[in-house]
Design a protein around this motif. Structure first.
Motif, PDB file in Angstrom:
ATOM      1  N   ALA A   4       2.533  32.030  26.595  1.00 58.43           N
ATOM      2  CA  ALA A   4       3.873  31.825  27.105  1.00 58.43           C
ATOM      3  C   ALA A   4       4.604  33.148  26.928  1.00 58.43           C
ATOM      4  O   ALA A   4       4.460  33.796  25.942  1.00 58.43           O
ATOM      5  CB  ALA A   4       4.545  30.718  26.359  1.00 58.43           C
ATOM      6  N   LEU A   5       5.309  33.451  27.769  1.00 52.36           N
ATOM      7  CA  LEU A   5       5.807  34.678  28.328  1.00 52.36           C
ATOM      8  C   LEU A   5       6.686  35.747  27.663  1.00 52.36           C
ATOM      9  O   LEU A   5       7.846  35.711  27.902  1.00 52.36           O
ATOM     10  CB  LEU A   5       6.677  34.236  29.516  1.00 52.36           C
ATOM     11  N   TRP A   8      10.248  40.203  28.464  1.00 53.57           N
ATOM     12  CA  TRP A   8      11.290  41.179  28.132  1.00 53.57           C
ATOM     13  C   TRP A   8      10.705  42.580  28.126  1.00 53.57           C
ATOM     14  O   TRP A   8      11.432  43.570  28.302  1.00 53.57           O
ATOM     15  CB  TRP A   8      11.888  40.853  26.756  1.00 53.57           C
ATOM     16  N   SER A 117      14.208  37.528  31.291  1.00 55.09           N
ATOM     17  CA  SER A 117      14.174  36.919  29.961  1.00 55.09           C
ATOM     18  C   SER A 117      14.684  35.490  29.945  1.00 55.09           C
ATOM     19  O   SER A 117      14.497  34.779  28.964  1.00 55.09           O
ATOM     20  CB  SER A 117      15.028  37.739  28.983  1.00 55.09           C
ATOM     21  N   PRO A 119      14.974  31.701  30.192  1.00 55.75           N
ATOM     22  CA  PRO A 119      13.932  30.673  30.205  1.00 55.75           C
ATOM     23  C   PRO A 119      14.083  29.657  31.339  1.00 55.75           C
ATOM     24  O   PRO A 119      13.191  28.841  31.556  1.00 55.75           O
ATOM     25  CB  PRO A 119      14.118  29.988  28.846  1.00 55.75           C
ATOM     26  N   PHE A 120      15.249  29.682  32.005  1.00 53.05           N
ATOM     27  CA  PHE A 120      15.471  28.786  33.129  1.00 53.05           C
ATOM     28  C   PHE A 120      15.868  29.616  34.346  1.00 53.05           C
ATOM     29  O   PHE A 120      16.384  30.712  34.214  1.00 53.05           O
ATOM     30  CB  PHE A 120      16.594  27.781  32.820  1.00 53.05           C
ATOM     31  N   LEU A 295      14.509  22.917  36.561  1.00 49.16           N
ATOM     32  CA  LEU A 295      14.856  23.112  35.149  1.00 49.16           C
ATOM     33  C   LEU A 295      13.883  22.363  34.237  1.00 49.16           C
ATOM     34  O   LEU A 295      13.446  22.882  33.200  1.00 49.16           O
ATOM     35  CB  LEU A 295      16.287  22.639  34.877  1.00 49.16           C
ATOM     36  N   LEU A 296      13.537  21.140  34.641  1.00 48.44           N
ATOM     37  CA  LEU A 296      12.579  20.370  33.831  1.00 48.44           C
ATOM     38  C   LEU A 296      11.217  21.054  33.816  1.00 48.44           C
ATOM     39  O   LEU A 296      10.549  21.106  32.775  1.00 48.44           O
ATOM     40  CB  LEU A 296      12.448  18.947  34.390  1.00 48.44           C
ATOM     41  N   ASN A 298      10.689  24.256  34.189  1.00 50.27           N
ATOM     42  CA  ASN A 298      10.822  25.445  33.335  1.00 50.27           C
ATOM     43  C   ASN A 298      10.654  25.085  31.862  1.00 50.27           C
ATOM     44  O   ASN A 298      10.073  25.823  31.088  1.00 50.27           O
ATOM     45  CB  ASN A 298      12.217  26.076  33.500  1.00 50.27           C
ATOM     46  N   ALA A 299      11.213  23.928  31.475  1.00 53.53           N
ATOM     47  CA  ALA A 299      11.137  23.534  30.068  1.00 53.53           C
ATOM     48  C   ALA A 299       9.743  23.050  29.706  1.00 53.53           C
ATOM     49  O   ALA A 299       9.258  23.291  28.601  1.00 53.53           O
ATOM     50  CB  ALA A 299      12.158  22.430  29.791  1.00 53.53           C
ATOM     51  N   ALA A 300       9.102  22.379  30.656  1.00 54.43           N
ATOM     52  CA  ALA A 300       7.800  21.786  30.343  1.00 54.43           C
ATOM     53  C   ALA A 300       6.667  22.806  30.349  1.00 54.43           C
ATOM     54  O   ALA A 300       5.682  22.652  29.619  1.00 54.43           O
ATOM     55  CB  ALA A 300       7.493  20.670  31.339  1.00 54.43           C
ATOM     56  N   PRO A 302       6.158  26.037  29.270  1.00 54.97           N
ATOM     57  CA  PRO A 302       5.706  26.687  28.027  1.00 54.97           C
ATOM     58  C   PRO A 302       5.001  25.709  27.100  1.00 54.97           C
ATOM     59  O   PRO A 302       4.049  26.071  26.399  1.00 54.97           O
ATOM     60  CB  PRO A 302       7.012  27.188  27.393  1.00 54.97           C
ATOM     61  N   LEU A 303       5.453  24.461  27.112  1.00 55.36           N
ATOM     62  CA  LEU A 303       4.833  23.451  26.269  1.00 55.36           C
ATOM     63  C   LEU A 303       3.398  23.210  26.701  1.00 55.36           C
ATOM     64  O   LEU A 303       2.476  23.151  25.883  1.00 55.36           O
ATOM     65  CB  LEU A 303       5.658  22.160  26.379  1.00 55.36           C
ATOM     66  N   ARG A 306       1.248  26.213  25.881  1.00 54.09           N
ATOM     67  CA  ARG A 306       0.945  26.257  24.439  1.00 54.09           C
ATOM     68  C   ARG A 306      -0.094  25.227  24.082  1.00 54.09           C
ATOM     69  O   ARG A 306      -1.011  25.497  23.298  1.00 54.09           O
ATOM     70  CB  ARG A 306       2.216  25.999  23.639  1.00 54.09           C
TER      71      ARG A 306
END
Lengths: 328, 206, 351
Positions: A4-5, A8, A117, A119-120, A295-296, A298-300, A302-303, A306
């Motif tokens: 996960a990213l 930067w 940078s 996250p969304f 947005l959802l 984007n949040a999901a 990285p999870l 990982r």
């Protein structure tokens, strides 16, 4: 192993890549503004310029004060402002676009370090904020000044009401964006052309793959679970042509800060966002939900990345353990 | 009949997870979410405890209301006292049992019990299900949904925290708690796409 | 900030901070992120915020001294239940009274008024602070925390009422209506922005050398911080217990732990996946360990402690962790927090 990213690093090393990306994005958005100008008049470019300027001013000031560096010359703020404006109705007051653009920059970009940078997706968050705070204004669509629409209701609201209208079968009517809707996102033919161009441009090919996956997933769900009484193909047409779904897929989704690195992960990300967009259309409160879906996603993402990495590490650890035991 | 009940239960659970996400649309358990998300382990234990206790408390409260019909008509604060007492008694029974019975995970469970069980999220489930007029199966499903909502929310916030930790570009004034809260705010914004409003309808008055 | 090279820097601990400064520096909402649920969900107007602030403050002022006086000998899981009972005893009569008054606040707060009984604020502060300190200190901490919590809650209420309605205390000031601010998303956002603002304020004040009862470490020039760090380290060199514990927590450099600790069979065991619950350390064991020079003589309870997350992390692991510990170990925890604050400050400055 895919990580996960930390993007930067790109920002700190080389701003040219970001600037090039953003200028190309602006160029690709121009045809939509031209079509919008044709249908709705000078309100379209005026709103787009006001939003872009507001975003750039917010970034210039906040960048200096908070980030302690000049960030506005990568043109990302202008792109964000224009995209927020494109999703609004043509009759929107200028302050609406300003508020959306300012939110996108000041809340979604600056606190997380600026371009590459966040996250969304800033434009998606800005429009989602406007939808939540001013739902009446965000969906107060006006008909075109040149073309008399067959129906004064937007396709998205018709779908929400489960109403099929025969004029959707007039492909040119729908593809050319003559239905009532957001000022810069209605012309599916232009958006499809942009998608095709993205496949031809180096550096945007796999990003375009994410967009295609999004549209394919949305089309599949629209086919499988139509909201209207017409044929399933009609459902697909209406869903893809309504609201900002296609625009979000082609323009917002390939945000370099949030897009995963590998092509197959990008495809999966796009598909997940498409599924979420349709789920929100079926179950959500608003007629336009693509931005919330982004947005959802984007949040999901990285999870999921990982989780995938943890599983891969575990497999390696188990294999090593077996090897050691074998040796012993 | 059973199939209909199951569908109703599934709907109630999914409502608690997505449509009326108790964490993002209600702000419930916000502190516990962020504290659980800070740790890499224990989130699932938390979620399981929340699910079990929410479902059990809500079920017992519902059964009491069925057995003693007078309870339906008493004022709301007595419902609060009743539900609070049920939760407390349940908690004490479980903790006392855990502290007396020696087993491997005893210390681990006792460590998490207080924060996982006595929090706004668990307490809200019986109150909400009473307000919504849920029957027993739906009440239980809502409790399970509360745990799932907690699990999902803490996983999302945990992954976000990892992301924020790796992000060296975050300005100093936003590092740590501010960035986490703004990240959570944007997550809550995303879930508002489902609900369109706050869970409690608060804000209509000045 | 003038360097104070000639002057001998005194050894400064958290006790030297003014107790009210914790309302700002250790603000429960903006710094510690506790008690968030009522602020985020319900503090959408000044009146609602005042109710939350008063209830939470009274609850805290009752719980902390009581914990220090009576409850610290109880197991942690039972203590948490006591905080909850106190909360219910406070909230249920309040709701009864407010309903009799037909107050619109009650209708607006809906089910959240009873949920204030179970607010994490009192539980976390009691478990982190009250079990380790005497009653006067607990009263001061409760007062500071209540002031800090109340201030933030009221501020959030004012902001959200103004932005959401354009009103103040129910009176329309301007025509303004941003619905999203009423929602939990708006609450998280306002609190996040305030947290950033507080961080900026504290940094600015410390950079300008203005003492607001701020952490004294912020006033030191970089070269003086090293002096202070050395002095704090020396505090533990005489007590083998504390040094072992700080090594296990990773605060001291790796060369510090004695060789014997590395070859100690129990210490070589891999740590459990989940941290073991630290058993209460008997005072005799600590006293015995302080006189010893080698880890081989370390009692089993203390060796077990090496494998757990110690220091400030113990309090963070959950309410049940803060078992009563000896004064020596409590001092070690305090000094560990000081060192962590120094590290954090240096990391921020190196950015």
């Amino acid at each position: 192993m895919e990580e996960a990213l930390p993007r930067w690093k790109k920002l700190l090393r080389d701003n040219r890549e970001a600037r090039r990306w953003n200028l190309v994005s602006l160029e690709l958005t121009l045809p939509l503004l031209v079509v919008g100008y044709y249908y709705y008049g000078a309100a379209v470019p005026r709103l787009a310029v006001i939003a872009a300027l507001a975003a750039m001013i917010c970034e210039a000031v906040a960048g200096r004060l908070v980030l302690r560096r000049r960030t506005v010359d990568d043109w990302n703020a202008a792109v964000v402002g224009v995209w927020v404006a494109c999703m609004l109705p043509a009759g929107s007051p200028p302050w609406l676009a300003v508020v959306g653009a300012a939110f996108a920059i000041l809340v979604v970009k600056i606190p997380f370090g600026g371009t590459l940078s966040a996250p969304f997706i800033p434009a998606a968050a800005g429009f989602a904020f406007l939808t939540v705070c001013f739902p009446a204004r965000v969906f107060a669509y006006v008909p075109s000044v040149l073309v008399d629409p067959v129906d004064y209701r937007s396709l998205a609201s018709l779908l929400r009401g489960g109403q099929f209208v025969p004029h959707v079968r007039n492909i040119s009517y729908v593809l050319l964006g003559q239905t009532v809707g957001p000022m810069g996102t209605g012309s599916l033919i232009v958006i499809a052309a942009v998608l095709l161009i993205s496949f031809l441009l180096k550096g945007r090919r796999t990003a375009a793959l994410a967009s295609l996956s999004f549209l394919a997933a949305a089309a599949l769900l629209a086919f499988a679970f139509p909201r209207i009484a017409g044929s399933r193909l009609d459902s697909v047409w209406m869903e893809l042509c309504s609201g900002s779904l296609a625009f979000a897929a082609v323009f917002l989704l390939p945000d370099p800060a949030t897009l995963p690195r590998r092509w197959f992960t990008r495809a999966g990300y796009g598909a997940m966002a498409g599924v979420l967009a349709m789920l929100l259309r079926y179950l959500g409160s608003y007629e336009e939900s693509a931005c919330f879906a982004l947005l959802l996603a984007n949040a999901a993402m990285p999870l999921l990345i990982r989780a995938k990495n943890e599983i891969a590490h575990l497999k390696v650890a188990l294999a090593q353990k077996k090897q050691r035991e074998g040796v012993a | 009949m059973i199939r209909e009940q199951l569908m109703a239960m599934l709907t109630a659970a999914l409502y608690a997870v997505f449509l009326y996400n108790l964490v993002f649309s209600g702000g419930l358990g916000a502190t516990e979410i962020i504290r659980a998300a800070k740790k890499n382990g224990g989130m699932l234990t938390f979620s399981l405890l929340i699910s079990v206790f929410s479902a059990l408390t809500a079920a017992i409260c519902r059964l009491l209301t069925v057995w003693i019909p007078k309870l339906e008509t008493v004022e709301f604060q007595w419902h609060v006292l009743l539900y609070g007492s049920v939760l407390l008694v349940l908690y004490l029974i479980v903790c006392t049992t855990l502290s007396l019975v020696r087993f491997k995970a005893q210390a681990y469970l006792l460590k998490y019990m207080g924060m996982a069980v006595l929090n706004t999220l668990v307490m809200a489930v019986p109150l909400l299900s009473f307000q919504l007029g849920y029957n027993l199966p739906r009440t239980i499903a809502m409790g399970v949904g509360a745990g799932l909502a907690f699990a999902g929310a803490s996983l999302l916030i945990n992954s976000g925290m990892h992301l924020l930790q790796q992000n060296k570009a975050i300005p100093v004034m936003f590092t740590g708690v501010p960035a986490t809260l703004i990240y959570t705010a944007l997550l809550a914004l995303a879930f508002t796409g489902f609900t369109g409003s706050s869970l409690f309808g608060v804000g209509g008055e000045a | 900030m003038a360097a104070k090279k000639e002057k001998e820097m005194p050894l400064i601990t958290a006790k030297e901070r003014h107790w009210l400064s914790d309302a700002l520096i250790a603000n429960p909402v903006l710094v510690q992120a506790i008690g968030l649920a009522p602020v985020v969900a319900v503090a959408t107007s000044l009146r609602a915020a005042l109710v939350i602030a008063v209830v939470a403050g009274v609850h805290l002022l009752l719980c902390e001294p009581l914990t220090s006086l009576l409850l610290r000998r109880l197991p942690a899981w039972l203590r948490v239940a006591c905080y909850y009972v106190l909360g219910l005893a406070l909230v249920v009569p309040l709701q009864y009274v407010l309903r009799r008054m037909d107050d619109p606040i009650v209708a607006a707060m809906d089910i959240f008024l009873p949920l204030l009984a179970i607010n994490s604020l009192a539980a976390v502060r009691c478990e982190r602070f009250a079990v380790l300190h005497n009653t006067p200190a607990c009263l001061k901490d409760a007062a500071a925390t209540a002031v800090g919590y109340g201030t933030v809650t009221v501020l959030v209420g004012v902001i959200r009422e103004f932005l959401g309605h354009g009103s103040f205390l129910g009176r329309q000031v301007i025509t303004f209506d941003v619905r999203g601010i009423w929602m939990p998303f708006g609450g998280f956002l306002v609190v996040g922005v305030l947290a950033a603002g507080l961080k900026l304020l504290l940094r600015t004040l410390s950079e300008h050398g203005i003492v607001v009862g701020a952490h004294k470490a912020m006033e030191l020039a970089p070269e003086d911080r090293e002096v202070r760090r050395e002095k704090t380290r020396k505090l533990f060199e005489d007590a083998e217990t504390r040094r072992q514990v700080l090594s296990a927590a990773g605060v001291l450099p790796p060369e510090n732990p004695p060789e014997e600790a590395k070859t100690e069979p129990q210490a070589a065991e891999p740590p459990p996946e989940e941290p073991a619950h630290p058993k209460p350390i008997p005072a005799e064991a600590v006293a015995e360990a302080e006189g010893k020079k080698t880890a081989a003589a370390l009692p089993p309870e203390l060796r077990e402690l090496e494998e757990t997350e110690f220091g400030g992390l113990v309090a963070e692991a959950g309410y049940a962790d803060a078992e009563p510990v000896s004064e020596g170990v409590a001092a070690a925890m305090e000094a560990l927090e000081e060192l962590e604050a120094l590290d954090e400050l240096e990391q921020e400055e190196s950015k």
